[in-house]
Design a protein around this motif. Sequence first.
Motif, PDB file in Angstrom:
ATOM      1  N   LEU A  18     -26.091  20.026  62.208  1.00 10.63           N
ATOM      2  CA  LEU A  18     -27.366  19.318  62.352  1.00 10.63           C
ATOM      3  C   LEU A  18     -27.942  19.480  63.746  1.00 10.63           C
ATOM      4  O   LEU A  18     -29.155  19.618  63.917  1.00 10.63           O
ATOM      5  CB  LEU A  18     -27.172  17.830  62.049  1.00 10.63           C
ATOM      6  N   SER A  19     -27.069  19.466  64.736  1.00 14.18           N
ATOM      7  CA  SER A  19     -27.526  19.591  66.119  1.00 14.18           C
ATOM      8  C   SER A  19     -28.315  20.879  66.327  1.00 14.18           C
ATOM      9  O   SER A  19     -29.375  20.877  66.966  1.00 14.18           O
ATOM     10  CB  SER A  19     -26.339  19.543  67.082  1.00 14.18           C
ATOM     11  N   SER A  20     -27.805  21.976  65.792  1.00 11.82           N
ATOM     12  CA  SER A  20     -28.489  23.268  65.974  1.00 11.82           C
ATOM     13  C   SER A  20     -29.858  23.270  65.303  1.00 11.82           C
ATOM     14  O   SER A  20     -30.803  23.884  65.799  1.00 11.82           O
ATOM     15  CB  SER A  20     -27.625  24.409  65.424  1.00 11.82           C
ATOM     16  N   VAL A  21     -29.975  22.549  64.187  1.00 17.62           N
ATOM     17  CA  VAL A  21     -31.261  22.457  63.489  1.00 17.62           C
ATOM     18  C   VAL A  21     -32.232  21.580  64.288  1.00 17.62           C
ATOM     19  O   VAL A  21     -33.403  21.940  64.495  1.00 17.62           O
ATOM     20  CB  VAL A  21     -31.072  21.869  62.073  1.00 17.62           C
ATOM     21  N   ILE A  22     -31.748  20.439  64.734  1.00 18.86           N
ATOM     22  CA  ILE A  22     -32.592  19.505  65.490  1.00 18.86           C
ATOM     23  C   ILE A  22     -33.160  20.165  66.739  1.00 18.86           C
ATOM     24  O   ILE A  22     -34.335  20.002  67.074  1.00 18.86           O
ATOM     25  CB  ILE A  22     -31.784  18.248  65.887  1.00 18.86           C
ATOM     26  N   LYS A  23     -32.326  20.917  67.434  1.00 19.27           N
ATOM     27  CA  LYS A  23     -32.744  21.534  68.699  1.00 19.27           C
ATOM     28  C   LYS A  23     -33.851  22.569  68.515  1.00 19.27           C
ATOM     29  O   LYS A  23     -34.552  22.905  69.464  1.00 19.27           O
ATOM     30  CB  LYS A  23     -31.531  22.153  69.413  1.00 19.27           C
ATOM     31  N   GLU A  24     -33.992  23.067  67.277  1.00 14.59           N
ATOM     32  CA  GLU A  24     -35.075  24.004  66.981  1.00 14.59           C
ATOM     33  C   GLU A  24     -36.376  23.277  66.645  1.00 14.59           C
ATOM     34  O   GLU A  24     -37.447  23.879  66.655  1.00 14.59           O
ATOM     35  CB  GLU A  24     -34.678  24.902  65.793  1.00 14.59           C
ATOM     36  N   LEU A  25     -36.287  21.981  66.352  1.00 17.32           N
ATOM     37  CA  LEU A  25     -37.445  21.253  65.847  1.00 17.32           C
ATOM     38  C   LEU A  25     -38.127  20.334  66.854  1.00 17.32           C
ATOM     39  O   LEU A  25     -39.336  20.090  66.755  1.00 17.32           O
ATOM     40  CB  LEU A  25     -37.033  20.411  64.623  1.00 17.32           C
ATOM     41  N   GLU A  85     -29.860   4.026  67.061  1.00 16.59           N
ATOM     42  CA  GLU A  85     -30.140   4.993  65.997  1.00 16.59           C
ATOM     43  C   GLU A  85     -30.617   4.318  64.715  1.00 16.59           C
ATOM     44  O   GLU A  85     -31.222   4.952  63.858  1.00 16.59           O
ATOM     45  CB  GLU A  85     -28.892   5.846  65.712  1.00 16.59           C
ATOM     46  N   GLN A  86     -30.358   3.022  64.589  1.00 19.43           N
ATOM     47  CA  GLN A  86     -30.829   2.290  63.409  1.00 19.43           C
ATOM     48  C   GLN A  86     -32.313   1.924  63.516  1.00 19.43           C
ATOM     49  O   GLN A  86     -32.932   1.560  62.520  1.00 19.43           O
ATOM     50  CB  GLN A  86     -29.999   1.018  63.220  1.00 19.43           C
ATOM     51  N   TYR A  87     -32.850   2.019  64.728  1.00 21.44           N
ATOM     52  CA  TYR A  87     -34.234   1.593  64.954  1.00 21.44           C
ATOM     53  C   TYR A  87     -35.201   2.760  65.093  1.00 21.44           C
ATOM     54  O   TYR A  87     -36.392   2.596  64.866  1.00 21.44           O
ATOM     55  CB  TYR A  87     -34.307   0.706  66.198  1.00 21.44           C
ATOM     56  N   HIS A  88     -34.685   3.928  65.487  1.00 24.28           N
ATOM     57  CA  HIS A  88     -35.550   5.110  65.538  1.00 24.28           C
ATOM     58  C   HIS A  88     -34.708   6.374  65.473  1.00 24.28           C
ATOM     59  O   HIS A  88     -33.642   6.475  66.087  1.00 24.28           O
ATOM     60  CB  HIS A  88     -36.406   5.142  66.801  1.00 24.28           C
ATOM     61  N   VAL A  89     -35.223   7.332  64.722  1.00 25.40           N
ATOM     62  CA  VAL A  89     -34.510   8.587  64.515  1.00 25.40           C
ATOM     63  C   VAL A  89     -34.361   9.386  65.818  1.00 25.40           C
ATOM     64  O   VAL A  89     -33.494  10.262  65.926  1.00 25.40           O
ATOM     65  CB  VAL A  89     -35.222   9.420  63.420  1.00 25.40           C
ATOM     66  N   ALA A  90     -35.165   9.086  66.839  1.00 26.09           N
ATOM     67  CA  ALA A  90     -35.058   9.789  68.125  1.00 26.09           C
ATOM     68  C   ALA A  90     -33.695   9.540  68.763  1.00 26.09           C
ATOM     69  O   ALA A  90     -33.092  10.452  69.342  1.00 26.09           O
ATOM     70  CB  ALA A  90     -36.174   9.340  69.072  1.00 26.09           C
ATOM     71  N   VAL A  91     -33.205   8.302  68.680  1.00 24.94           N
ATOM     72  CA  VAL A  91     -31.894   7.993  69.236  1.00 24.94           C
ATOM     73  C   VAL A  91     -30.802   8.662  68.406  1.00 24.94           C
ATOM     74  O   VAL A  91     -29.819   9.174  68.938  1.00 24.94           O
ATOM     75  CB  VAL A  91     -31.665   6.469  69.317  1.00 24.94           C
ATOM     76  N   LYS A  98     -39.503  14.125  58.406  1.00 24.29           N
ATOM     77  CA  LYS A  98     -38.790  15.392  58.241  1.00 24.29           C
ATOM     78  C   LYS A  98     -37.357  15.292  58.741  1.00 24.29           C
ATOM     79  O   LYS A  98     -36.414  15.754  58.081  1.00 24.29           O
ATOM     80  CB  LYS A  98     -39.521  16.512  58.979  1.00 24.29           C
ATOM     81  N   LEU A  99     -37.164  14.688  59.906  1.00 24.74           N
ATOM     82  CA  LEU A  99     -35.807  14.564  60.453  1.00 24.74           C
ATOM     83  C   LEU A  99     -34.930  13.688  59.566  1.00 24.74           C
ATOM     84  O   LEU A  99     -33.754  13.992  59.341  1.00 24.74           O
ATOM     85  CB  LEU A  99     -35.864  14.004  61.871  1.00 24.74           C
ATOM     86  N   LYS A 100     -35.503  12.602  59.062  1.00 30.14           N
ATOM     87  CA  LYS A 100     -34.730  11.734  58.172  1.00 30.14           C
ATOM     88  C   LYS A 100     -34.347  12.478  56.894  1.00 30.14           C
ATOM     89  O   LYS A 100     -33.240  12.318  56.376  1.00 30.14           O
ATOM     90  CB  LYS A 100     -35.529  10.479  57.840  1.00 30.14           C
ATOM     91  N   ALA A 101     -35.257  13.307  56.398  1.00 30.73           N
ATOM     92  CA  ALA A 101     -34.991  14.078  55.180  1.00 30.73           C
ATOM     93  C   ALA A 101     -33.867  15.088  55.400  1.00 30.73           C
ATOM     94  O   ALA A 101     -33.116  15.415  54.464  1.00 30.73           O
ATOM     95  CB  ALA A 101     -36.262  14.789  54.719  1.00 30.73           C
ATOM     96  N   GLY A 113     -31.327  14.483  57.113  1.00 31.85           N
ATOM     97  CA  GLY A 113     -30.072  13.741  57.222  1.00 31.85           C
ATOM     98  C   GLY A 113     -29.752  13.270  58.616  1.00 31.85           C
ATOM     99  O   GLY A 113     -28.603  12.920  58.910  1.00 31.85           O
ATOM    100  N   VAL A 114     -30.759  13.268  59.498  1.00 31.37           N
ATOM    101  CA  VAL A 114     -30.546  12.805  60.871  1.00 31.37           C
ATOM    102  C   VAL A 114     -30.416  11.280  60.847  1.00 31.37           C
ATOM    103  O   VAL A 114     -31.362  10.567  60.514  1.00 31.37           O
ATOM    104  CB  VAL A 114     -31.704  13.227  61.801  1.00 31.37           C
ATOM    105  N   ARG A 115     -29.215  10.800  61.184  1.00 36.05           N
ATOM    106  CA  ARG A 115     -28.920   9.371  61.177  1.00 36.05           C
ATOM    107  C   ARG A 115     -27.766   9.107  62.143  1.00 36.05           C
ATOM    108  O   ARG A 115     -27.394   9.997  62.917  1.00 36.05           O
ATOM    109  CB  ARG A 115     -28.556   8.900  59.771  1.00 36.05           C
ATOM    110  N   ASP A 116     -27.206   7.941  62.104  1.00 36.31           N
ATOM    111  CA  ASP A 116     -26.104   7.561  62.985  1.00 36.31           C
ATOM    112  C   ASP A 116     -24.999   8.612  62.927  1.00 36.31           C
ATOM    113  O   ASP A 116     -24.457   8.907  61.857  1.00 36.31           O
ATOM    114  CB  ASP A 116     -25.558   6.198  62.537  1.00 36.31           C
ATOM    115  N   SER A 117     -24.642   9.183  64.076  1.00 38.84           N
ATOM    116  CA  SER A 117     -23.631  10.246  64.108  1.00 38.84           C
ATOM    117  C   SER A 117     -22.264   9.761  63.623  1.00 38.84           C
ATOM    118  O   SER A 117     -21.429  10.561  63.194  1.00 38.84           O
ATOM    119  CB  SER A 117     -23.508  10.817  65.528  1.00 38.84           C
ATOM    120  N   LYS A 118     -22.021   8.456  63.677  1.00 42.58           N
ATOM    121  CA  LYS A 118     -20.732   7.918  63.214  1.00 42.58           C
ATOM    122  C   LYS A 118     -20.590   8.028  61.701  1.00 42.58           C
ATOM    123  O   LYS A 118     -19.489   7.901  61.167  1.00 42.58           O
ATOM    124  CB  LYS A 118     -20.589   6.459  63.654  1.00 42.58           C
TER     125      LYS A 118
END
Length: 318
Positions: free
Chosen positions: A145-152, A234-240, A125-128, A130-135
Amino acid sequence: MSQTQVIKVTKDTMKRMYAFYDKNRINKNVPYTDFVAQTGTTTITAYTSGKVVFQGPDAAKTAAKWGNSVPSKGKRNSSSKKNTTTLPANFSQLSVLGSDEVGNGSYFGPVTVCAAYVDKTMVTKLKALGVRDSKELTDPQIVQLSSVIKELIPYKLLIVEPEKYNQIQPKYNAVHMKVALHNQAIHLLLNEIAPTKPEAILIDQFTPEANYKKYVRSEQNQVTEKLYFITKGEQYHVAVAAASIISRAAFLEELDKESKELGMKVPSGAGANSDKVAAAVLAKGGIALLSKYAKLHFANTEKAKKSLQNEIGLNRFL
């Protein structure tokens, strides 16, 4: 084919490059840089040390305009920084607590550290979303995205404002401070999600593992189990990636707050623009005011003092 070219330039050449790429500069939070620019297919990262990195299909051609490449010794040094951590199989699909920080290389603004827990059921779900490398994201995308992530997902965000940073810094060097903050954020989040336990804890590596463990021994509530360290985590897990986005958004929001309070645009990074703004802050309220918004041990402070002295010939602000 993309290529990378590295050159070393003098201060005069760096000034000419800064002016030449004035309209090509982009706002990227890269530690210890004078500027980052994009010209055609080439990205140019100019470091305060005088080293300039060109990346893209035309990197060599663009770099040749400014100087010769650095000796191959530099390439051997970079290879020593390769990851040595071996992650468990299928790591990207595990339930992982990831942590990352932003702001350590920026003169203005806080240091923000975030620990984020992503259960395996949330990875897709997070990858869908668009959660990826902030750069790879624009600043508005990061904030949204941050506001969405913090709700999930569960997370713990620590923000060290410059004033607090300046109080801590004489006792803690930059690495020790980051170790303490990562450890604390992870500890607090583990308590929050208990009795749930992550299958792994991944720290976006900023220092060798042995060095991290050396510093963490002096901290309370040490977290030492299931720890993994790897650069570009961040390339190895969406948590980072999630932790990076939350940290970056908080950093940007704090910079905006500083800008409003000071009545001037406060930049990220530690380049020449930071020197100019620092001098303006000194002129407005002296070192006492600057200490509320900037990390005073950076070289920018002395540069700003000299700039102000040269401009008005007075010491009373310093």
